[in-house]
Write an enzyme that holds these catalytic residues in place. Structure first.
Site, PDB file in Angstrom:
ATOM      1  N   ASP A 119      -7.931   8.551   0.789  1.00 53.61           N
ATOM      2  CA  ASP A 119      -8.592   7.246   1.698  1.00 53.61           C
ATOM      3  C   ASP A 119      -8.244   7.537   2.938  1.00 53.61           C
ATOM      4  OD1 ASP A 119      -9.436   5.727  -0.377  1.00 53.61           O
ATOM      5  OD2 ASP A 119      -8.056   4.809  -0.624  1.00 53.61           O
ATOM      6  N   ARG A 132       1.184  -0.990  -0.428  1.00 55.36           N
ATOM      7  CA  ARG A 132       0.317  -0.141   0.085  1.00 55.36           C
ATOM      8  C   ARG A 132       0.708   1.245   0.399  1.00 55.36           C
ATOM      9  NH1 ARG A 132      -5.098   1.682  -1.252  1.00 55.36           N
ATOM     10  NH2 ARG A 132      -6.049   3.101   0.488  1.00 55.36           N
ATOM     11  N   THR A 157      -4.202  -0.329  -6.970  1.00 52.38           N
ATOM     12  CA  THR A 157      -4.824   0.668  -6.727  1.00 52.38           C
ATOM     13  C   THR A 157      -3.770   2.231  -7.322  1.00 52.38           C
ATOM     14  OG1 THR A 157      -6.879   2.200  -7.134  1.00 52.38           O
ATOM     15  CG2 THR A 157      -5.600   1.266  -5.580  1.00 52.38           C
ATOM     16  N   ASN A 209      -5.675   4.367  -7.100  1.00 53.65           N
ATOM     17  CA  ASN A 209      -7.633   4.940  -6.487  1.00 53.65           C
ATOM     18  C   ASN A 209      -8.306   5.345  -7.675  1.00 53.65           C
ATOM     19  OD1 ASN A 209      -8.519   5.963  -4.461  1.00 53.65           O
ATOM     20  ND2 ASN A 209      -8.324   7.870  -3.852  1.00 53.65           N
ATOM     21  N   THR A 216     -10.339   0.442  -9.403  1.00 46.29           N
ATOM     22  CA  THR A 216      -9.063  -0.883  -8.658  1.00 46.29           C
ATOM     23  C   THR A 216      -8.882  -1.462  -9.635  1.00 46.29           C
ATOM     24  OG1 THR A 216      -9.638   0.332  -6.724  1.00 46.29           O
ATOM     25  CG2 THR A 216      -8.536  -1.642  -6.597  1.00 46.29           C
ATOM     26  N   SER A 252      -7.891   1.136   3.303  1.00 44.26           N
ATOM     27  CA  SER A 252      -7.981   0.692   2.104  1.00 44.26           C
ATOM     28  C   SER A 252      -9.646  -0.516   1.952  1.00 44.26           C
ATOM     29  CB  SER A 252      -6.735  -0.500   1.775  1.00 44.26           C
ATOM     30  OG  SER A 252      -7.723  -0.719   0.010  1.00 44.26           O
ATOM     31  N   SER A 253      -9.923  -0.514   1.223  1.00 42.51           N
ATOM     32  CA  SER A 253     -10.626  -1.635   1.235  1.00 42.51           C
ATOM     33  C   SER A 253     -10.345  -2.562   0.471  1.00 42.51           C
ATOM     34  CB  SER A 253     -12.318  -1.246   0.043  1.00 42.51           C
ATOM     35  OG  SER A 253     -12.689  -0.581   1.455  1.00 42.51           O
TER      36      SER A 253
HETATM   37  N1  GLY Z   1      -8.654   3.295  -3.027  1.00 41.59           N
HETATM   38  C1  GLY Z   1     -10.342   2.600  -2.686  1.00 41.59           C
HETATM   39  C2  GLY Z   1      -9.069   1.323  -1.837  1.00 41.59           C
HETATM   40  O1  GLY Z   1      -8.113   1.085  -1.683  1.00 41.59           O
HETATM   41  O2  GLY Z   1     -10.011   0.757  -0.919  1.00 41.59           O
END
Ligand code: GLY
Length: 576
Positions: free
Chosen positions: A428, A109, A404, A406, A386, A457-458
């Protein structure tokens, strides 16, 4: 068991599936008398873009393992799917090593620069300024993808960085054929990209004209950047000329990434978060992803309900799912953040006892108003940028990767002279407690900006294990909908007995607590919607959600079954 070696889509009377360019690739396996669009015996790649998927398949066929193929696909997508594939962003990769039986969660990340501070996205009045966190240099976190692929290869691969980079270098230097999907997205994102001359010069023709489907897109600077990484390793990106160009471009756009921030970036190999659901083991991404924890929390909540018997997308099933989702997203806003900075109560959130308490508060006949769960009033933006890919190799190793920049094309800015689109992942973070990000998600201290911290993040790359072996590899893009899309893939297979194609295509639903909307795709019957409204849900039919790319392992038949999501037109499941 029946196997039919011809086009499924001719047999079913449907048009030839998008993403399948040859009859061979669209050959079908019809287990359980229902159609699987793609199967393979040895190795399989499922990705959102077909050229990159074939790059991974070729690596597998040449003897590379799932991680070699994963790194090659990730680099190839940076060329072929520039709106999401990337060098300038970051992500997560869940890796299963069949020989040891071990599964690890690779965190690459993006990271806040060392000079980041909690109030960096506030305006003079102390209000969150979304332009700053999305479309300026401040939006960009230190990118992690190159370091992540290097760590994956070092620990689990059999090939060198230079070997897995070779296909991407060729695609960037010789050019890719512009697909309708790519041409469309460049038209749609014109304003974002043309705000930066460095981006306009690459993604538009002379005078700003659009590429047409069938045109060739050459990315010379990106090819040189990839070649530098092949020649010099990660130092070719995080130090020297490329790093300096990124630092300069971010600074010129008002950002704060330093050469030290670049040089200090490290990927982290973490333990995955695990749970169980109806006898299957769920293995997914821990914080700084919220995905794994909340998928397990929602599954725990639903496990005691007879979901299979209640039926796929029945009003009662959707009601229970929405109620479980709302409670999970409420917890997300409070308890989830980078575990290096905040003590995430992971064990509590994924405990079966906590799920039992959640169930106590769920009525079968009435939607709990979100305000009763936790107050706020938000409106989300649309976003689907993503990308996810799933890979299984001949030895049973698996890679589930979501990464991603984003937004679609990130901040829109190519760092001049590198060909690298920069992320806007800093959005985020919670710019201010209680203020929504682009996905309508809110957060507090747990996800406040701090130097060196990774934004929550999701992204939810996930494996489902059965008897210690990989049974399913899945994940999806979709911002806040990533968690619920991945959840539904798992439930469609385990609860509803769908094959992977059916599980992928089934109509999706989503509730994220706030805003208080039960979002559904086109395809739910009006009477189901009426029954949900009668329980108190505000049902809104909106655009499709996610682009799940999944593999199901049929160990009995020795087959890999691929589900490439037709919500994105260039998706492909391909194996050998
Ligand atoms: N940028 C979307 C996520 O990481 O959830």
């Amino acid at each position: 068991m029946k196997r039919i070696f011809t086009s499924a889509f001719v047999l079913t009377g449907l048009a030839f599936a998008p993403g399948f360019s040859t009859a061979q690739e669209a050959a079908i396996y019809s287990g359980m008398d229902r159609i699987h669009p793609a199967w393979a015996k040895n190795g399989m790649v499922v990705a959102q873009e077909a050229v990159a998927a074939r790059v991974g398949r070729d690596i597998l066929e040449a003897g590379g393992n799932a991680v070699d193929a994963g790194a090659a696909v990730a680099f190839a997508l940076a060329v072929t799917l520039p709106r999401a594939g990337n060098l300038g962003g970051g992500g997560f990769m869940v890796i299963h090593d069949a020989e040891s039986g071990d599964t690890k969660a690779l965190d690459y990340r993006e990271m806040a620069p060392s000079t980041a501070d909690r109030d960096m996205f506030l305006d003079d009045e102390g209000n969150a300024d979304s332009n700053k966190s999305r479309f300026t240099g401040l939006a960009t976190g230190v990118p992690g993808t190159v370091a992540g692929m290097q760590m994956a290869l070092e620990q689990y691969g059999t090939m060198t960085l230079a070997e897995v980079l070779a296909p991407a270098i060729r695609l960037a230097s010789e050019g890719i054929t512009v697909t309708a999907d790519l041409a469309d997205s460049l038209i749609g994102l014109e304003n974002r990209l043309k705000a930066w001359p460095s981006s306009e010069a690459i993604f538009y023709k002379e005078g700003g004209a659009f590429f047409e489907p069938g045109d060739t897109l050459v990315q010379t600077d990106l090819a040189a950047t990839l070649q530098k990484i092949a020649d010099e390793g990660v130092a070719g990106f995080y130090e020297g000329e490329t790093a300096q160009k990124i630092v300069d471009a971010v600074a010129a756009a008002g950002g704060r990434i330093s050469m030290e921030d670049m040089a200090n970036y490290e990927a982290i190999m973490r333990e995955p978060v695990t749970g169980t659901y109806r006898g299957y083991e769920i293995v997914s991404m821990p914080p700084p992803s919220s995905g794994g924890i909340h998928i397990i929390q929602i599954l725990n909540t639903l496990e005691e309900y007879p979901i299979g018997w209640l039926g796929s997308n029945s009003a009662e099933t959707i009601h229970l799912m929405a109620e479980a989702m709302k409670r999970a997203y409420a917890d997300r806003s409070e308890y989830l953040g980078d575990p290096g900075f905040y003590d995430v109560p992971q064990a509590e959130l994924i405990s079966k006892a906590y799920a039992a308490d959640i169930r106590e508060g769920i009525s079968r006949s009435r939607a709990t108003p979100s305000q009763e769960i936790k107050p706020a009033d938000l409106t989300p933006y649309e976003s689907d940028q993503t990308t996810h890919f799933s890979i299984v190799d001949k030895d049973g190793n698996a890679v589930s990767n979501t990464y991603t920049i984003n937004f679609s094309y990130g901040s829109g800015m190519v760092a001049d002279g590198t060909g690298v689109l920069m992320n806007n992942e800093m959005d985020d973070f919670a710019a201010k407690p209680g203020v929504m990000n682009a996905y309508g998600l809110i957060g507090g201290d747990a996800n406040a900006v701090e130097p060196g911290k990774r934004p929550l993040s999701s992204m939810s790359p996930t494996l489902v294990m059965k008897d210690g072996a990989v049974y399913m590899v899945t994940g999806s893009p979709g911002g806040s909908r990533i968690i619920t899309t991945t959840l539904q893939l798992i439930m469609n297979v385990i609860d509803h007995g769908m094959n992977i194609a059916e599980a992928t295509e089934a109509t999706r639903i989503h509730h994220q607590w706030l805003p208080e909307v039960l979002r559904v795709e086109e395809g739910l019957s009006p009477d189901t919607i009426a029954l949900l409204e009668a329980r108190g849900h505000d049902v809104q039919v909106m655009e499709t959600m996610g682009s799940a790319q999944s593999i199901l392992v049929d160990a009995e038949e020795g087959l890999l079954l691929g589900g490439a999501d037709t919500r994105q037109t260039s998706s492909l499941a391909v194996g050998y």
